[in-house]
Design an enzyme around this catalytic site. Structure first.
Site, PDB file in Angstrom:
ATOM      1  N   CYS A   2       1.274  -1.043   0.145  1.00  0.00           N
ATOM      2  CA  CYS A   2      -0.285   0.258   0.462  1.00  0.00           C
ATOM      3  C   CYS A   2       0.964   1.278  -0.290  1.00  0.00           C
ATOM      4  O   CYS A   2       2.661   0.893   0.111  1.00  0.00           O
ATOM      5  CB  CYS A   2      -1.102   0.193   1.533  1.00  0.00           C
ATOM      6  SG  CYS A   2      -1.811  -1.355   1.390  1.00  0.00           S
ATOM      7  N   ARG A  27       0.610   1.455  -5.995  1.00  0.00           N
ATOM      8  CA  ARG A  27       1.494   0.864  -5.237  1.00  0.00           C
ATOM      9  C   ARG A  27      -0.008  -0.187  -4.702  1.00  0.00           C
ATOM     10  O   ARG A  27       0.155  -1.247  -4.038  1.00  0.00           O
ATOM     11  CB  ARG A  27       2.131   1.236  -4.069  1.00  0.00           C
ATOM     12  CG  ARG A  27       3.495   2.048  -3.988  1.00  0.00           C
ATOM     13  CD  ARG A  27       4.226   2.761  -2.484  1.00  0.00           C
ATOM     14  NE  ARG A  27       3.981   1.328  -1.681  1.00  0.00           N
ATOM     15  CZ  ARG A  27       5.363   0.850  -1.060  1.00  0.00           C
ATOM     16  NH1 ARG A  27       6.590   1.428  -1.584  1.00  0.00           N
ATOM     17  NH2 ARG A  27       5.227  -0.335   0.043  1.00  0.00           N
ATOM     18  N   TRP A  74      -3.373  -1.838  -1.734  1.00  0.00           N
ATOM     19  CA  TRP A  74      -4.148  -3.145  -2.402  1.00  0.00           C
ATOM     20  C   TRP A  74      -4.464  -4.251  -0.923  1.00  0.00           C
ATOM     21  O   TRP A  74      -3.254  -4.307  -0.544  1.00  0.00           O
ATOM     22  CB  TRP A  74      -2.413  -3.786  -2.621  1.00  0.00           C
ATOM     23  CG  TRP A  74      -2.523  -4.862  -3.818  1.00  0.00           C
ATOM     24  CD1 TRP A  74      -2.771  -4.950  -4.793  1.00  0.00           C
ATOM     25  CD2 TRP A  74      -1.921  -5.920  -3.173  1.00  0.00           C
ATOM     26  NE1 TRP A  74      -2.532  -6.126  -5.495  1.00  0.00           N
ATOM     27  CE2 TRP A  74      -2.002  -6.583  -4.218  1.00  0.00           C
ATOM     28  CE3 TRP A  74      -1.316  -6.633  -2.011  1.00  0.00           C
ATOM     29  CZ2 TRP A  74      -2.012  -7.962  -4.348  1.00  0.00           C
ATOM     30  CZ3 TRP A  74      -1.891  -8.194  -1.798  1.00  0.00           C
ATOM     31  CH2 TRP A  74      -1.528  -9.048  -3.079  1.00  0.00           C
ATOM     32  N   ASN A 100       0.626  -0.241   6.134  1.00  0.00           N
ATOM     33  CA  ASN A 100       1.270  -1.288   4.837  1.00  0.00           C
ATOM     34  C   ASN A 100       1.653  -2.088   5.813  1.00  0.00           C
ATOM     35  O   ASN A 100       2.532  -2.347   6.436  1.00  0.00           O
ATOM     36  CB  ASN A 100       2.097  -0.567   4.352  1.00  0.00           C
ATOM     37  CG  ASN A 100       3.039  -0.906   3.327  1.00  0.00           C
ATOM     38  OD1 ASN A 100       2.160  -2.343   2.548  1.00  0.00           O
ATOM     39  ND2 ASN A 100       4.096  -1.224   2.496  1.00  0.00           N
ATOM     40  N   GLY A 101       1.005  -3.756   5.600  1.00  0.00           N
ATOM     41  CA  GLY A 101       2.287  -4.811   5.697  1.00  0.00           C
ATOM     42  C   GLY A 101       0.549  -5.813   6.113  1.00  0.00           C
ATOM     43  O   GLY A 101      -1.109  -5.565   5.975  1.00  0.00           O
ATOM     44  N   GLU A 486      10.165 -12.870 -20.043  1.00  0.00           N
ATOM     45  CA  GLU A 486       9.727 -11.439 -19.913  1.00  0.00           C
ATOM     46  C   GLU A 486       8.798 -10.993 -21.305  1.00  0.00           C
ATOM     47  O   GLU A 486       8.126 -10.612 -20.184  1.00  0.00           O
ATOM     48  CB  GLU A 486      10.770 -10.849 -19.836  1.00  0.00           C
ATOM     49  CG  GLU A 486      10.948  -9.687 -19.496  1.00  0.00           C
ATOM     50  CD  GLU A 486      10.533  -8.509 -18.275  1.00  0.00           C
ATOM     51  OE1 GLU A 486      10.046  -9.673 -17.370  1.00  0.00           O
ATOM     52  OE2 GLU A 486      10.133  -7.653 -18.291  1.00  0.00           O
ATOM     53  N   LYS A 490       4.993  -9.764 -19.967  1.00  0.00           N
ATOM     54  CA  LYS A 490       5.024  -8.315 -19.805  1.00  0.00           C
ATOM     55  C   LYS A 490       3.083  -8.537 -20.431  1.00  0.00           C
ATOM     56  O   LYS A 490       2.515  -7.678 -20.021  1.00  0.00           O
ATOM     57  CB  LYS A 490       5.466  -7.624 -20.791  1.00  0.00           C
ATOM     58  CG  LYS A 490       6.958  -7.008 -20.705  1.00  0.00           C
ATOM     59  CD  LYS A 490       6.613  -5.922 -19.510  1.00  0.00           C
ATOM     60  CE  LYS A 490       6.482  -6.208 -18.011  1.00  0.00           C
ATOM     61  NZ  LYS A 490       7.473  -6.782 -17.302  1.00  0.00           N
ATOM     62  N   GLU A 493       0.979  -9.451 -17.618  1.00  0.00           N
ATOM     63  CA  GLU A 493      -0.138  -8.924 -16.486  1.00  0.00           C
ATOM     64  C   GLU A 493      -0.128  -7.340 -16.973  1.00  0.00           C
ATOM     65  O   GLU A 493      -1.055  -7.332 -16.311  1.00  0.00           O
ATOM     66  CB  GLU A 493       1.393  -8.235 -15.766  1.00  0.00           C
ATOM     67  CG  GLU A 493       2.568  -7.511 -16.933  1.00  0.00           C
ATOM     68  CD  GLU A 493       3.693  -6.895 -15.551  1.00  0.00           C
ATOM     69  OE1 GLU A 493       3.864  -7.183 -14.262  1.00  0.00           O
ATOM     70  OE2 GLU A 493       4.471  -7.268 -15.996  1.00  0.00           O
ATOM     71  N   HIS A 509       8.369 -31.925 -26.648  1.00  0.00           N
ATOM     72  CA  HIS A 509       8.307 -32.346 -25.918  1.00  0.00           C
ATOM     73  C   HIS A 509       6.886 -32.003 -24.990  1.00  0.00           C
ATOM     74  O   HIS A 509       6.511 -32.417 -23.838  1.00  0.00           O
ATOM     75  CB  HIS A 509       9.403 -32.361 -24.772  1.00  0.00           C
ATOM     76  CG  HIS A 509      10.403 -32.807 -24.347  1.00  0.00           C
ATOM     77  ND1 HIS A 509      10.839 -33.821 -24.975  1.00  0.00           N
ATOM     78  CD2 HIS A 509      11.878 -31.376 -26.031  1.00  0.00           C
ATOM     79  CE1 HIS A 509      12.085 -34.165 -25.202  1.00  0.00           C
ATOM     80  NE2 HIS A 509      12.672 -32.422 -26.336  1.00  0.00           N
ATOM     81  N   LYS A 608       2.799  -2.113  -7.398  1.00  0.00           N
ATOM     82  CA  LYS A 608       4.169  -2.532  -8.268  1.00  0.00           C
ATOM     83  C   LYS A 608       5.052  -2.739  -7.347  1.00  0.00           C
ATOM     84  O   LYS A 608       6.477  -4.039  -7.718  1.00  0.00           O
ATOM     85  CB  LYS A 608       4.506  -0.969  -7.905  1.00  0.00           C
ATOM     86  CG  LYS A 608       5.366  -0.161  -8.515  1.00  0.00           C
ATOM     87  CD  LYS A 608       5.319  -0.861 -10.089  1.00  0.00           C
ATOM     88  CE  LYS A 608       7.266  -1.200 -10.946  1.00  0.00           C
ATOM     89  NZ  LYS A 608       8.106  -1.125 -11.794  1.00  0.00           N
TER      90      LYS A 608
END
Ligand code: M6R
Length: 613
Positions: A2, A27, A74, A100-101, A486, A490, A493, A509, A608
């Site tokens: 957060c 955040r 968040w 935050n946490g 990567e 991208k 997400e 395979h 983030k």
């Protein structure tokens, strides 16, 4: 994860906090809220959804005061809703908290408080903090003592900021463990507190970072720091050089697009002062590295999460090929619980944009416990991963705001290349000629990235053609295999398209069964050691009706004749190729998400900095 902002001074806290939250919205963006001390009482405004809803609410029902705290969330405990949004107020209305946490013992604390008659208004763990604070104040009649007692009762990792209408001249902030930073900003007759630097950069650059287990009592004239148990702490001041404008979108529609385009600059800055071009040597003084240490290293374990882990996968190639040091890459959330085999001759190298990722920090701590040397490559100045390492390479990319990491991916690729040259040199495994070649190959890199960026419209045209796809497969080999991972990350997400990445040799395979006319296959095929293998892979996909998008070296007619679409990249030394091959994939993901009308900078369910487990 957060965002937190607090202000105390002579001005109206409301616009300052709203402005700070705007800078921190990356955040977390499930809900937002703020509290100010107004006419002797605490006024709270909060709502579910993004910050603009909070701003509208405040416009409708204004609040003003010279001290206040704000939060952008968040969600961990409790769905995103107005009642679960921070700040949380005590039942007597005297205390207010943002957090935050995760309060790991919140169920026990909640049961105890409920048994004493407290009725909870939300589903959050944070609410226990404010009720505890109220209870402890009735015992101590002093905000600082009550705050200490409350903070010491919390299990888990936290950044907490508290305020009381009974002692309106102060804000109390604390950091416990690795749930994210707490930074105190010093102004003239005004003070700031935040979870992250961009929130206060418009007002001050003089800051102090709280360490875990420290608290600060902030008044408009300064801050007094102590441990939670009351021992005084001498503040260590930092002056932040980041340009506040770097945290603005400028002419771009999204931060991600701006940050993609900043890569010529960020890579130039990454090289500045670190390469002695004449002598063909690398300088990384902040690593505290010498010949004796370099020769002692038997293994490097790179640990990181997400995009940073993909950079680490490229790093494995660089460190093994250039410095000839066995290197492994471990996802931080796995490393921390795996009882890894590391010792005093191992370097554990953490990579992190935020420097606050909980799993990465825990992996670093685990490495330290086992006696390894701990290094880091970190962007956020003053972050925990920078401070707890024995040596650190600071990414020179400035603030990265878009949730999808871009410039903080390419910079560590170059940092790892520089590190490999330095280690190879100190260990005597590089001839002067090797070193000269490796160093001189770097000089063309920013320009090569610029050429990829100049081709944005070509990539956009392919994004238009493929924007409605449901799935995509990304293939690469060798040093470009991590670029497949990567590129796929991208895309998934920010566009919510299912994208999988495979080392191309693995196709036969299993995954080749997925290929049909509806499956775009992105094949990263520059002219390197694995080129012929990638060509045969492209042939196999075409033979099954797949649509191939190739990333290829400029002028490659063979690829051009096979692929449906090509993203051209300039020829560079194969060890640096990932820095250029990733650029069109960043642009591709960006435009697909943007064409689908999605919120590129704030994709759903993400934040983030991932400061919780
Ligand atoms: O701040 P960090 O570099 O430690 O973050 C690691 C990951 O959370 C991050 O790279 C994430 O995967 C990004 N959203 C990728 O774009």
């Amino acid at each position: 994860m957060c965002g937190i902002v607090g202000y105390i001074g002579e001005k109206n806290a409301t616009p300052i906090i709203l402005g700070g939250l705007k800078k921190l919205e990356y955040r977390g963006y499930d809900s937002a809220g703020m509290a100010v001390l107004m006419d002797g009482r605490i006024e709270v405004r909060r709502d579910a959804g993004k910050l603009e809803k909070l701003a509208a609410l405040i416009k409708e029902s204004p609040i003003a005061g010279s001290a206040g705290i704000g939060h952008t969330r968040w969600a961990t405990h409790g769905i995103p809703s107005a009642r679960n949004a921070h700040p949380h107020l005590s039942k007597d209305g005297n205390f207010v908290v943002v957090h935050n946490g995760i309060v790991e013992n919140f169920l026990t604390l909640k049961e105890e408080l409920e048994a004493e008659g407290v009725v909870f208004q939300s589903d959050t763990d944070t609410e226990t903090i404010v009720h505890l604070l109220e209870k402890n104040y009735t015992l101590t009649h002093d905000l600082i003592s009550a705050a200490r007692k409350t903070l010491l009762a919390l299990k888990g990792a936290h950044g907490v900021v508290m305020m009381s209408r009974l002692e309106p001249d102060k804000i109390v902030a604390a950091r416990i463990g690795n749930a994210g930073g707490v930074v105190i900003g010093y102004g003239e007759g005004e003070m700031f507190v935040a979870s992250d630097i961009p929130a206060i950069l418009d007002h001050t650059r003089r800051v102090v970072f709280l360490e875990s287990g420290q608290m600060a009592v902030i008044t408009r004239d300064g801050a007094s720091l102590s441990t939670l148990t009351g021992l005084p702490v001498k503040p260590e001041f930092h002056v932040i050089s980041w340009d506040p404008v770097a945290a603005e979108k400028g002419e771009y529609r999204h931060f991600m697009q701006k940050e993609i385009h900043e890569q010529v600059r960020s890579l130039t800055d990454t090289l500045a002062g670190r390469v002695d071009w004449e002598d063909a040597r690398v300088l990384l003084p902040s690593l505290n590295l010498n010949r004796e240490i370099a020769e002692k290293i038997q293994k490097i374990t790179i640990t990181a999460c997400g995009t940073a882990a993909h950079a680490g996968m490229v790093g494995k190639f660089l460190l093994e090929h250039i410095a000839r040091i066995p290197t492994e890459v471990d996802i931080a959330s796995e490393f921390r619980y795996r009882d890894p085999l590391v010792n005093a001759n191992t370097v554990v190298l953490a990579i992190s944009q935020s420097g606050e990722t909980a799993d990465t920090l825990a992996a670093m701590e685990e490495a330290r416990r086992k006696g390894a040397m701990v290094w880091s490559i970190v962007n956020a100045i003053g972050s925990q991963a920078m401070r707890i390492a024995d040596g650190c390479i600071s990414m020179q990319v400035g603030p990265e705001i878009g949730v999808a990491s871009t410039k903080a991916f390419t910079a560590p690729l170059v940092d790892l290349y520089l590190l490999a040259i330095l280690l190879g040199d100190l260990r005597g495994v590089l001839t002067q000629r090797d070193r000269q070649k490796l160093v001189s190959d770097l000089s063309v890199l920013p320009d090569a990235v610029g050429r990829c960026l100049d081709r944005e419209n070509e990539v956009l045209a392919v994004a238009r053609a493929l924007k409605d796809t449901r799935d995509a497969l990304y293939l690469g080999r060798g040093i470009n295999m991590p670029i497949a991972y990567e590129g796929a990350l991208k895309l998934k997400e920010i566009s919510y398209i299912h994208a999988e990445a495979y080392p191309a040799g693995e196709m036969k395979h299993g995954p080749i069964a997925l290929v049909d006319k509806d499956m775009p296959v992105v094949a990263i095929a520059p002219q390197d050691l694995w080129y012929d293998k990638m060509i045969s892979q492209i042939e196999q996909v075409k033979a099954r009706g797949g649509v191939v998008v190739a990333v290829a070296t400029e002028g490659d007619q063979r690829v051009e004749s096979l692929a449906d679409h090509v993203f051209w990249v300039p020829r560079v030394n194969w060890l640096l190729a990932p820095v250029v091959t990733v650029i069109p994939l960043q642009i591709f993901a960006y435009h697909i998400a943007s064409l689908r009308g999605l919120d590129v900078d704030q994709p759903r369910n993400l934040a983030k900095s991932v400061t919780v487990e």
